[in-house]
Design an enzyme around this catalytic site. Structure first.
Site, PDB file in Angstrom:
ATOM      1  N   HIS A 268       0.833  -1.207   0.000  1.00 53.29           N
ATOM      2  CA  HIS A 268       0.000   0.000   0.000  1.00 53.29           C
ATOM      3  C   HIS A 268       0.871   1.262   0.000  1.00 53.29           C
ATOM      4  CE1 HIS A 268      -3.645   2.342   1.195  1.00 53.29           C
ATOM      5  NE2 HIS A 268      -2.731   3.132   1.707  1.00 53.29           N
ATOM      6  N   GLU A 269       1.775   1.332   0.960  1.00 52.50           N
ATOM      7  CA  GLU A 269       2.614   2.531   1.061  1.00 52.50           C
ATOM      8  C   GLU A 269       3.563   2.633  -0.139  1.00 52.50           C
ATOM      9  OE1 GLU A 269       1.595   4.663   3.095  1.00 52.50           O
ATOM     10  OE2 GLU A 269       0.367   3.330   4.313  1.00 52.50           O
ATOM     11  N   HIS A 272       1.783   4.498  -2.839  1.00 52.75           N
ATOM     12  CA  HIS A 272       1.884   5.955  -2.660  1.00 52.75           C
ATOM     13  C   HIS A 272       3.254   6.447  -3.123  1.00 52.75           C
ATOM     14  CE1 HIS A 272      -1.828   6.789  -0.509  1.00 52.75           C
ATOM     15  NE2 HIS A 272      -1.571   5.909   0.431  1.00 52.75           N
ATOM     16  N   GLU A 298      -4.616   7.798  -2.972  1.00 53.62           N
ATOM     17  CA  GLU A 298      -5.113   6.539  -2.420  1.00 53.62           C
ATOM     18  C   GLU A 298      -5.461   5.554  -3.538  1.00 53.62           C
ATOM     19  OE1 GLU A 298      -4.632   6.234   0.633  1.00 53.62           O
ATOM     20  OE2 GLU A 298      -5.673   4.372   1.119  1.00 53.62           O
TER      21      GLU A 298
END
Ligand code: ZN
Length: 506
Positions: A268-269, A272, A298
Site C-alpha cells: 500500500h505505502e 503511494h 489513495e
C-alpha cells in the site's frame, strides 16, 4: 520569454523552493517522531514543528508572492493552455490564496497542538484512555471549525476542509456518491456473510519479523519502488512521506501473528511512493512535485495493494516463494486457500485491516461522524458511543473499548477533523477506473502480473498519472486518462467479479 518575466519567474520559483524545503524538513522531523525519536524528544519536537510551520506559512503568505503571481499573470496568459508554467502558476496561486486566509499565529498554534495531540494519542491508545485525549480532541474540533470559518461562503462547513485534500469535491457531491456506495455494499456484505466462511487461521501462525521484511522488500522492488530514492522503516501507523523529489520513504507495521498486516501495508505505502517517485524530474522542488489529490493518491496505494497484490494471478507467481520463506507455517496451504484467505470478507472493527468489501463502510462511518461533529449535531463526549452505534448499525459489530473504537485512527489526533477520510473511498473508486483504462490499453498486464512482472503497468501509470504530479485536478486527470468523470460502475463490477469467484455468484 520576456526578460522581465524571466527574472520574476525565477524569483517566484526560488521562493517556492524554500517553502518546498521547509515542508520537506518538517516531514523529516515528523518521520523521525514516528520512527526513531526517544520519548524525551516529544515536547520540543512539537515546538520545532510549530517553528517550521510558522516559517513556511510566512513564506507562503509573503505579499511578494502575491505580487509576483500578479505580475506573471499576463505571462501565463501568453502561453498555450497546456504549458507547464500555466499549471505551476495555477497551483501556486491556489496555495497562496488558501494560505493567506489563515492567520500565521493560528497555523502555528494548530501545528503545535496536533503534534501534542498525536503524542497524547500514542500514549493513551494502548491504555484505552479516551479521557486522556478528550481535551485534545475537543480543541481539535474547535480549531477545525475555526479553520473552516476562514473560508466563508461554502455550502457546508466541511467543504473547505475537504477541498484541502480533494480539490473540487464537496459534501454535496460526496454524500450521494457514498450513499449509493453504501446501498450497494450493505447487501453484498449481507449475502457474503450467509456463505460458508473462508478460513484464514493460517495467516495468524507465527511469522518472524525479519523473514516478513525479507519477503516484502523484493515485491515492492519488483513493483518499481526505487530504494536508492527511498527506504522502509517501522512505525505504529504505516505511512509514506517525502522529504525531496529523490527521498520518498515508507513505513510499515509488523505483527508476527498476522502475516497480511505488514505484507499489504508495505504494498500500500509503496503504491503511494511509486506515485511520488514517478513525478516528472522537471517538477522537482516545485509546486507540482506532489500528487493530484488525496483520492488520486489513495487510488494508487489501493491499486497496488488490492487490485495487484490481492489478485489470484499475483499469488500464482508469489505463493511458492512465500511457502519457501515459511515452509512450516504454510505446509498445509495451497495458492487457492491463500488467495481466499487474504481476501476474506468479515465485518470487523479496524479500518486499516478491513477487507475490500467492508472497507468503504468504515470510511463512510467516519465521514458521517465528522460532518455531524462539525455541524454541531454531535459532541466529543457523545462520540465514542456514536461510533459504537454506527458500527453496530452498518457492520453489525460492536467495539468493546475505545482503543479499537474511536481511538483507532490517527487522523483526528494528528490533524483537523474533516477532510481526511473521504479520499480513502474516493481512491478505491478511482483505482478501478484507472486500472480498467490500463487494461484496455495493455491487456497483457494481467499475464505479466501472473509472471511477477509489473513494468507495463508501472510504466502506464507513470506516463498517464504519476509524471503529471499536481498538474491536473482529480476530475481532470480521470477524464483525461479514462475518458470519464468519477464513476462508481467499474468499482462495483470489480468487487462483484472478484468476490463472486471467491464466494460464489453475487
Ligand atoms: Zn494510503
Amino acid at each position: 520569454m520576456d526578460a522581465v518575466w524571466q527574472s520574476q519567474r525565477n524569483e517566484l520559483f526560488a521562493r517556492w523552493q524554500e517553502i518546498y524545503d521547509l515542508t520537506g524538513i518538517a516531514a523529516l522531523l515528523s518521520w523521525d517522531q514516528s520512527t526513531y525519536m526517544p520519548v524525551g524528544g516529544g515536547s520540543v519536537r512539537g515546538r520545532q514543528l510549530a517553528l517550521l510551520e510558522r516559517l513556511a506559512h510566512e513564506r507562503r503568505t509573503d505579499p511578494a508572492i502575491g505580487r509576483l503571481l500578479d505580475v506573471l499573470q499576463p505571462y501565463a496568459e501568453s502561453l498555450p493552455a497546456d504549458a507547464d508554467d500555466v499549471a505551476q502558476l495555477r497551483v501556486m496561486r491556489k496555495i497562496y490564496e488558501r494560505s493567506t486566509r489563515v492567520p500565521a499565529a493560528f497555523a502555528a498554534e494548530f501545528a503545535e497542538h496536533t503534534a501534542n495531540s498525536y503524542m497524547a494519542w500514542v500514549a493513551a491508545r494502548p491504555q484505552d484512555d479516551f479521557a486522556a485525549v478528550r481535551p485534545y480532541l475537543q480543541k481539535t474540533l474547535d480549531m477545525s471549525r475555526q479553520l473552516a470559518e476562514f473560508f466563508p461562503g461554502c455550502a457546508h462547513i466541511a467543504d473547505p476542509l475537504i477541498d484541502f485534500a480533494d480539490e473540487g469535491m464537496t459534501v454535496a457531491t460526496i454524500r450521494p456518491l457514498f450513499e449509493e456506495l453504501r446501498q450497494a455494499l450493505t447487501p453484498l456484505v449481507a449475502t457474503i456473510s450467509q456463505r460458508p466462511p473462508v478460513n484464514d487461521s493460517f495467516l495468524h501462525r507465527h511469522y518472524p519479523k525479519l523473514q516478513q521484511i525479507a519477503f516484502g522488500e523484493p515485491i515492492i522492488r519488483a513493483f518499481g519502488y526505487d530504494f536508492a530514492r527511498g527506504r522502509q522503516d517501522e512505525t505504529h501507523h504505516p505511512f509514506m512521506t517525502k522529504f525531496a523529489h529523490d527521498d520518498v520513504r515508507i513505513t510499515t507495521r509488523i505483527d508476527e501473528y498476522d502475516l497480511g498486516n505488514a505484507l499489504f501495508s508495505t504494498m500500500h505505502e509503496a503504491g503511494h511512493a511509486l506515485y511520488e517517485q514517478g513525478i516528472d524530474a522537471a517538477y522537482a522542488s516545485t509546486a507540482l512535485d506532489t500528487g493530484a489529490s488525496a483520492g488520486v493518491h489513495e487510488s494508487q496505494s489501493r491499486l497496488w495493494e488490492n487490485i495487484v497484490g490481492r489478485s489470484r494471478r499475483f499469488w500464482e507467481h508469489y505463493f511458492p516463494a512465500l511457502q519457501a520463506a515459511f515452509p512450516e507455517q504454510l505446509a498445509d496451504v495451497d495458492v487457492e486457500a491463500f488467495h481466499r484467505a487474504v481476501n476474506r470478507v468479515k465485518p470487523s472493527l479496524i479500518r486499516t485491516e478491513a477487507d475490500e468489501v467492508t472497507y468503504n463502510l468504515h470510511v463512510i462511518i467516519r465521514f458521517g461522524l465528522e460532518l455531524e461533529l462539525l455541524e454541531g449535531k454531535l459532541t466529543i463526549d457523545d462520540l465514542p458511543e456514536a461510533w459504537r452505534a454506527r458500527y453496530h448499525e452498518n457492520l453489525g459489530v460492536y467495539a468493546p473499548d475505545d482503543r479499537d473504537g474511536v481511538m483507532q485512527d490517527v487522523h483526528w489526533f494528528g490533524g483537523p477533523i474533516g477532510g481526511s477520510f473521504q479520499g480513502y473511498a474516493l481512491g478505491n473508486i478511482m483505482a478501478s477506473q484507472f486500472y480498467a483504462a490500463a487494461l484496455a490499453a495493455h491487456p497483457e498486464i494481467e499475464d505479466e502480473i501472473g509472471a511477477g512482472r509489473f513494468a507495463t503497468l508501472h510504466t502506464w501509470l507513470r506516463e498517464n498519472i504519476y509524471c503529471h504530479g499536481a498538474r491536473y485536478t482529480a476530475q481532470e486527470l480521470l477524464t483525461r486518462v479514462t475518458g470519464q468523470p468519477l464513476t462508481l460502475a467499474p468499482y462495483l463490477t470489480y468487487l462483484r467479479t472478484k468476490y463472486s469467484a471467491i464466494y460464489g455468484p453475487l
